[in-house]
Structures are given as C-alpha cells and as structure tokens.
Scaffold this active site. Structure first.
Site, PDB file in Angstrom:
ATOM      1  N   ASP A  82      -1.524  37.465  23.750  1.00  0.00           N
ATOM      2  CA  ASP A  82      -0.029  37.217  23.601  1.00  0.00           C
ATOM      3  C   ASP A  82       1.095  38.693  22.857  1.00  0.00           C
ATOM      4  O   ASP A  82       0.388  39.868  22.050  1.00  0.00           O
ATOM      5  CB  ASP A  82      -0.303  36.988  21.370  1.00  0.00           C
ATOM      6  CG  ASP A  82       1.358  35.925  21.594  1.00  0.00           C
ATOM      7  OD1 ASP A  82       1.778  35.580  22.348  1.00  0.00           O
ATOM      8  OD2 ASP A  82       1.440  35.842  19.896  1.00  0.00           O
ATOM      9  N   ASP A 104       4.657  40.806  28.590  1.00  0.00           N
ATOM     10  CA  ASP A 104       6.471  40.633  28.583  1.00  0.00           C
ATOM     11  C   ASP A 104       6.737  41.620  29.031  1.00  0.00           C
ATOM     12  O   ASP A 104       6.718  42.624  27.884  1.00  0.00           O
ATOM     13  CB  ASP A 104       5.697  40.245  26.337  1.00  0.00           C
ATOM     14  CG  ASP A 104       7.541  40.307  25.595  1.00  0.00           C
ATOM     15  OD1 ASP A 104       8.463  40.046  26.761  1.00  0.00           O
ATOM     16  OD2 ASP A 104       7.025  39.725  24.853  1.00  0.00           O
TER      17      ASP A 104
HETATM   18  O1  G3H Z   1       4.352  36.678  18.387  1.00  0.00           O
HETATM   19  C1  G3H Z   1       4.062  37.380  18.160  1.00  0.00           C
HETATM   20  C2  G3H Z   1       2.787  37.194  17.155  1.00  0.00           C
HETATM   21  O2  G3H Z   1       2.935  36.024  16.083  1.00  0.00           O
HETATM   22  C3  G3H Z   1       1.670  38.219  16.568  1.00  0.00           C
HETATM   23  O3  G3H Z   1       1.794  38.552  15.829  1.00  0.00           O
HETATM   24  O4  G3H Z   1       2.272  41.508  16.009  1.00  0.00           O
HETATM   25  O5  G3H Z   1       2.016  40.447  14.385  1.00  0.00           O
HETATM   26  O6  G3H Z   1       0.426  39.820  15.302  1.00  0.00           O
HETATM   27  P1  G3H Z   1       1.627  40.266  15.054  1.00  0.00           P
HETATM   28  P1  13P Z   2       5.736  31.893  15.279  1.00  0.00           P
HETATM   29  O1  13P Z   2       6.138  33.690  14.588  1.00  0.00           O
HETATM   30  O2  13P Z   2       7.065  30.602  14.964  1.00  0.00           O
HETATM   31  O3  13P Z   2       4.820  31.191  14.538  1.00  0.00           O
HETATM   32  O4  13P Z   2       5.798  32.233  16.804  1.00  0.00           O
HETATM   33  C1  13P Z   2       3.968  32.847  16.759  1.00  0.00           C
HETATM   34  C2  13P Z   2       4.453  33.238  18.531  1.00  0.00           C
HETATM   35  O5  13P Z   2       5.555  33.057  19.128  1.00  0.00           O
HETATM   36  C3  13P Z   2       3.315  33.734  18.881  1.00  0.00           C
HETATM   37  O6  13P Z   2       3.863  34.954  20.234  1.00  0.00           O
HETATM   38 ZN    ZN Z   3       5.440  34.755  21.128  1.00  0.00          ZN
END
Ligand code: G3H
Ligand code: 13P
Ligand code: ZN
Length: 311
Positions: A82, A104
């Site tokens: 992600d 990204d």
């Molecule tokens: O979009 C981001 C995800 O919700 C991950 O968040 O970087 O706090 O693990 P994080």
């Molecule tokens: P939320 O913060 O709305 O759960 O989105 C998560 C997300 O986009 C992770 O990439």
């Molecule tokens: Zn995201």
C-alpha cells in the site's frame, strides 16, 4: 489456495458490479480476523501492507502470517504493498513475494509520476506482479501518508487514458473526495463524492479497474464505544456506506479499508479494559478485538462491497 495477483479478481468484480476489499494488516489478530471473515463470506481478498506496517511488524513476519492464513483458510489471497513511495520499496516487496504493489506518485508532477510508475511496472511485470498507480491526491493523515486538505486535488479525467497507456498500470487509484483517516468530513458538512468524475473516468477507460482509497465509513457504533470509555474522537466521520456501494457498482473494483479496523479493534479493547480493570492477559482483550475485526470485515463484504459469495 495460494498467493495470487488481483487480475482475475478485478475482472470478475468489474463484470459483476462489486468491489474487492483491500484491508490493511499489521499483526496476527488483524490477519486472522480478516481472513476468517473472507472464509465465512466466501469472498475474494486483498491484504495490504503499508511502509509503516512493514517497519512495525517486519516483512518476514507479515509474509509468514499471510502464508499461514492461506494454509489455515484455503483462501487465495492477493498480497499488496500500500502506498509504495519509491522504486526501491516496490522492488523489495516484489522480490520478497508480494503479488501486487502500489507506486504512489500522486504528489509528483504528471510526467514524473508517469516515469516513476513506468519504471515500477517494467520491473513488476517482469516478475509476474501487478501494479496500482495513482492520479489525483487524497487529503488525510496516517502514519506515513500525510496530505493537508489544501494540497489535495481531484483526479482530472482528461489525464487518465494517457497515464494508463504510457505507464502500463493494472489499476488506477483516483481522488473523488474520499480521504485517509477518521476525520473525512467536518461535523455538519454533507459528505459528498464526485461521482461525475468517476463516471467520466469509467467512460474513458472501459473495463479498467479503479481503486478507491480512504474508504472507511468510520462506523459510529465504534466511535461511540471509544468515546464512552475514555477516548476522545468527537467529530470522527467517514464515507457513507451507500456511496461506497454505488462506487462498487461502477468502475471501482478495489476499496481500501484501514481506519474502520483500527477503530473496531481499539473500541473493543477500550471497552474490555473498562469492564475488566484487573485484566493483564493480552489474549483476553485481543480475542474480542479479533472478533470485532471479523464482524466489521464480514459486514463490509456483504453490505458495502457486494463481494460475498464471489470467491
Ligand atoms: O493509507 C494508508 C494506510 O491506512 C496505512 O496507514 O501508514 O499508518 O500504516 P499507515
Ligand atoms: P481509510 O483510512 O479510510 O481506512 O483508508 C485506508 C487506505 O486508503 C489505505 O490505503
Ligand atoms: Zn490509501
């Protein structure tokens, strides 16, 4: 029962008018809660790992947890990076066994985003891994993702064909008014998504899978539990579920959910601690937290994403 890419999942989701849930994972209880729900709902599944999650739990542990879940549940799972910030983190996840990565480049000027995304696609496709790119910028704050509201911008539909053709990406994340975190709209503000932009993008890219980030609905039942047990989350507001359902019926094939899982887990632990002030066995509060995650994910699959019974 293996690690798979999202290619087949997205093809079926597009044709079937539903979306696959992409849920963020950080530890064993989260992996178990999500995969138990997917098994129960017979739903396709993407588990995604952020840079912050990789730092917290370590790549090797997350890989083994997902492999264990596949063995335990018999599910096919797509394992996705992600918000990959650069080529190196994408390469590391591709070499380390992920089946999908996001690069990204949404903060970069268009041509730089194209060049970086193309570089990741060339490497990933050579190894049988699929790539998600992003055009447009979501607002919101999470660990390693932090965009001020004034720096966010909707996706320009006029750019999407050029971006997809030149980069070769397999899916595209767009910005239509969702945002990361638990405070997506201001109290009193009417939640609104730009369905006109989504529709136009769908017209320009027929059959192509679109991704929605920042798609937690910030379930109020859990916000109330947090606030009733010492927490302070007034004004936490998410995307209404009917809007997400509508997006899933359109070109959106992947919907990202993290904040709702964090909230369910935290609310459940807060309530357990308040009701059992002498508790000191982590299993006693992590079990109901895992159950809460299972129940939230099953609810999303059945009532929001529409992917129950589609595995
Ligand atoms: O979009 C981001 C995800 O919700 C991950 O968040 O970087 O706090 O693990 P994080
Ligand atoms: P939320 O913060 O709305 O759960 O989105 C998560 C997300 O986009 C992770 O990439
Ligand atoms: Zn995201």
């Amino acid at each position: 029962m293996s690690l798979v890419t999202s290619t087949e999942m997205f093809k079926k989701a597009y044709e079937g008018g539903y979306a696959v849930g992409a849920f963020n994972v950080n530890n064993m209880e989260i992996v178990q809660g999500i995969t138990e729900a997917a098994m129960q709902e017979r739903a396709p599944l993407i588990l995604q790992v952020s840079a912050g999650a990789r730092k917290y739990a370590k790549h090797a542990y997350l890989m083994k947890l997902v492999e264990a879940a596949i063995e335990d549940t018999g599910l096919d799972i797509c394992l996705h990076l992600d918000h990959g910030a650069d080529f190196e983190v994408c390469r590391s996840c591709i070499d380390g066994g992920f089946t999908s990565v996001m690069i990204d480049g949404s903060h970069l000027p268009f041509e730089e985003n194209v060049a970086l995304t193309r570089q990741v696609v060339d490497y990933a496709h050579g190894k049988g891994v699929v790539v998600e790119g992003e055009l447009g910028r979501l607002a919101g704050v999470e660990d390693e993702v932090n965009v001020a509201e004034g720096d966010s911008s909707y996706t320009d539909p006029a750019q999407v064909e050029d971006f997809v053709t030149r980069t070769g990406v397999d899916s595209l994340a767009i910005a239509i008014g969702t945002s990361h975190g638990a405070y997506k709209f201001k109290p009193g503000q009417n939640p609104k998504l730009r369905f006109d932009i989504l529709e136009e993008i769908g017209r320009r890219l027929p059959g192509f899978p679109i991704v929605l980030h920042g798609a937690s609905s910030v379930m109020q039942e859990y916000v109330e539990i947090v606030n009733a047990h010492g927490g302070k989350m007034p004004g936490a507001i998410g995307i209404p579920e009917d809007m997400l359902r509508r997006a899933a019926e359109m070109a959106v094939c992947k919907i990202n959910i993290d904040s709702d899982l964090r909230l369910a887990m935290t609310a459940t632990i807060r309530r357990h601690m308040a009701e059992h002030p002498d508790e000191f066995d982590p299993r006693k509060y992590l079990s109901p937290a895992r159950d809460a995650i299972r129940s939230v994910v099953a609810h999303k699959m059945k009532h929001v994403l529409g992917c129950s019974g589609r595995a």
